[in-house]
Design a protein around this motif. Structure first.
Motif, PDB file in Angstrom:
ATOM      1  N   UNK A  22       1.612  15.042 -10.078  1.00  0.00           N
ATOM      2  CA  UNK A  22       0.991  13.783  -9.655  1.00  0.00           C
ATOM      3  C   UNK A  22       1.721  13.215  -8.449  1.00  0.00           C
ATOM      4  N   UNK A  23       3.042  13.291  -8.446  1.00  0.00           N
ATOM      5  CA  UNK A  23       3.820  12.758  -7.324  1.00  0.00           C
ATOM      6  C   UNK A  23       3.533  13.531  -6.041  1.00  0.00           C
ATOM      7  N   UNK A  24       3.428  14.852  -6.128  1.00  0.00           N
ATOM      8  CA  UNK A  24       3.198  15.662  -4.926  1.00  0.00           C
ATOM      9  C   UNK A  24       1.780  15.481  -4.395  1.00  0.00           C
ATOM     10  N   UNK A  25       0.792  15.459  -5.290  1.00  0.00           N
ATOM     11  CA  UNK A  25      -0.593  15.340  -4.828  1.00  0.00           C
ATOM     12  C   UNK A  25      -0.899  13.967  -4.233  1.00  0.00           C
ATOM     13  N   UNK A  26      -0.159  12.948  -4.615  1.00  0.00           N
ATOM     14  CA  UNK A  26      -0.391  11.599  -4.089  1.00  0.00           C
ATOM     15  C   UNK A  26       0.723  11.144  -3.158  1.00  0.00           C
ATOM     16  N   UNK A  27       1.371  12.088  -2.504  1.00  0.00           N
ATOM     17  CA  UNK A  27       2.524  11.752  -1.667  1.00  0.00           C
ATOM     18  C   UNK A  27       2.137  10.881  -0.474  1.00  0.00           C
ATOM     19  N   UNK A  28       0.929  11.007   0.027  1.00  0.00           N
ATOM     20  CA  UNK A  28       0.515  10.225   1.187  1.00  0.00           C
ATOM     21  C   UNK A  28       0.015   8.836   0.848  1.00  0.00           C
ATOM     22  N   UNK A  29      -0.107   8.518  -0.403  1.00  0.00           N
ATOM     23  CA  UNK A  29      -0.643   7.229  -0.834  1.00  0.00           C
ATOM     24  C   UNK A  29       0.452   6.164  -0.840  1.00  0.00           C
ATOM     25  N   UNK A  30       0.135   5.016  -0.274  1.00  0.00           N
ATOM     26  CA  UNK A  30       1.048   3.884  -0.281  1.00  0.00           C
ATOM     27  C   UNK A  30       0.553   2.859  -1.290  1.00  0.00           C
ATOM     28  N   UNK A  31       1.470   2.254  -2.046  1.00  0.00           N
ATOM     29  CA  UNK A  31       1.096   1.208  -2.988  1.00  0.00           C
ATOM     30  C   UNK A  31       1.892  -0.050  -2.661  1.00  0.00           C
ATOM     31  N   UNK A  32       1.271  -1.196  -2.949  1.00  0.00           N
ATOM     32  CA  UNK A  32       1.911  -2.479  -2.697  1.00  0.00           C
ATOM     33  C   UNK A  32       2.268  -3.106  -4.034  1.00  0.00           C
ATOM     34  N   UNK A  33       3.542  -3.388  -4.226  1.00  0.00           N
ATOM     35  CA  UNK A  33       3.991  -4.077  -5.428  1.00  0.00           C
ATOM     36  C   UNK A  33       3.880  -5.579  -5.159  1.00  0.00           C
ATOM     37  N   UNK A  34       2.833  -6.212  -5.691  1.00  0.00           N
ATOM     38  CA  UNK A  34       2.509  -7.596  -5.388  1.00  0.00           C
ATOM     39  C   UNK A  34       3.639  -8.590  -5.661  1.00  0.00           C
ATOM     40  N   UNK A  35       4.269  -8.561  -6.832  1.00  0.00           N
ATOM     41  CA  UNK A  35       5.284  -9.596  -7.092  1.00  0.00           C
ATOM     42  C   UNK A  35       6.457  -9.551  -6.112  1.00  0.00           C
ATOM     43  N   UNK A  36       6.767  -8.374  -5.597  1.00  0.00           N
ATOM     44  CA  UNK A  36       7.928  -8.227  -4.719  1.00  0.00           C
ATOM     45  C   UNK A  36       7.551  -8.122  -3.249  1.00  0.00           C
ATOM     46  N   UNK A  37       6.279  -7.847  -2.954  1.00  0.00           N
ATOM     47  CA  UNK A  37       5.837  -7.694  -1.580  1.00  0.00           C
ATOM     48  C   UNK A  37       6.372  -6.439  -0.918  1.00  0.00           C
ATOM     49  N   UNK A  38       6.609  -5.394  -1.717  1.00  0.00           N
ATOM     50  CA  UNK A  38       7.179  -4.149  -1.205  1.00  0.00           C
ATOM     51  C   UNK A  38       6.097  -3.069  -1.194  1.00  0.00           C
ATOM     52  N   UNK A  39       6.031  -2.321  -0.102  1.00  0.00           N
ATOM     53  CA  UNK A  39       5.129  -1.180  -0.018  1.00  0.00           C
ATOM     54  C   UNK A  39       5.949   0.086  -0.221  1.00  0.00           C
ATOM     55  N   UNK A  40       5.542   0.896  -1.201  1.00  0.00           N
ATOM     56  CA  UNK A  40       6.264   2.121  -1.519  1.00  0.00           C
ATOM     57  C   UNK A  40       5.343   3.318  -1.455  1.00  0.00           C
ATOM     58  N   UNK A  41       5.936   4.467  -1.191  1.00  0.00           N
ATOM     59  CA  UNK A  41       5.230   5.729  -1.285  1.00  0.00           C
ATOM     60  C   UNK A  41       4.990   6.009  -2.763  1.00  0.00           C
TER      61      UNK A  41
END
Length: 84
Positions: A22-41
């Motif tokens: 799952x981690x390898x197949x979605x490596x290009x996807x960015x997610x936003x953690x709303x409470x912290x305002x952090x964008x992570x791979x």
């Protein structure tokens, strides 16, 4: 090795392979953690969650392990006293 430990070992390796897939197949996807305002791979986020899950599981099971280890030591001493 008994059947139950073989099944648990198989399941643990299967879950590990699934997490890596799952981690390898979605490596290009960015997610936003709303409470912290952090964008992570997504792959990095998946790795963090997996490592935290393993650590929390080890801490929780470690408490039971050390408790049972102490009880076993007390029981061994009682057996030694009664055998003399």
């Amino acid at each position: 090795m008994n059947l139950l430990s073989s099944i648990l070992l198989f399941l643990s390796f299967t879950f590990l392979i699934d997490i890596i897939y799952v981690a390898i197949t979605n490596a290009g996807t960015q997610i936003l953690l709303q409470p912290f305002g952090i964008t992570l791979n997504f792959a990095f986020y998946t790795a963090i969650v997996a490592v935290l899950g393993v650590l929390i599981g080890a801490i929780l099971l470690g408490q039971f392990y050390f408790s049972e280890k102490g009880k076993l030591g007390v029981y061994k001493r009682e057996l030694e006293k009664s055998s003399i």
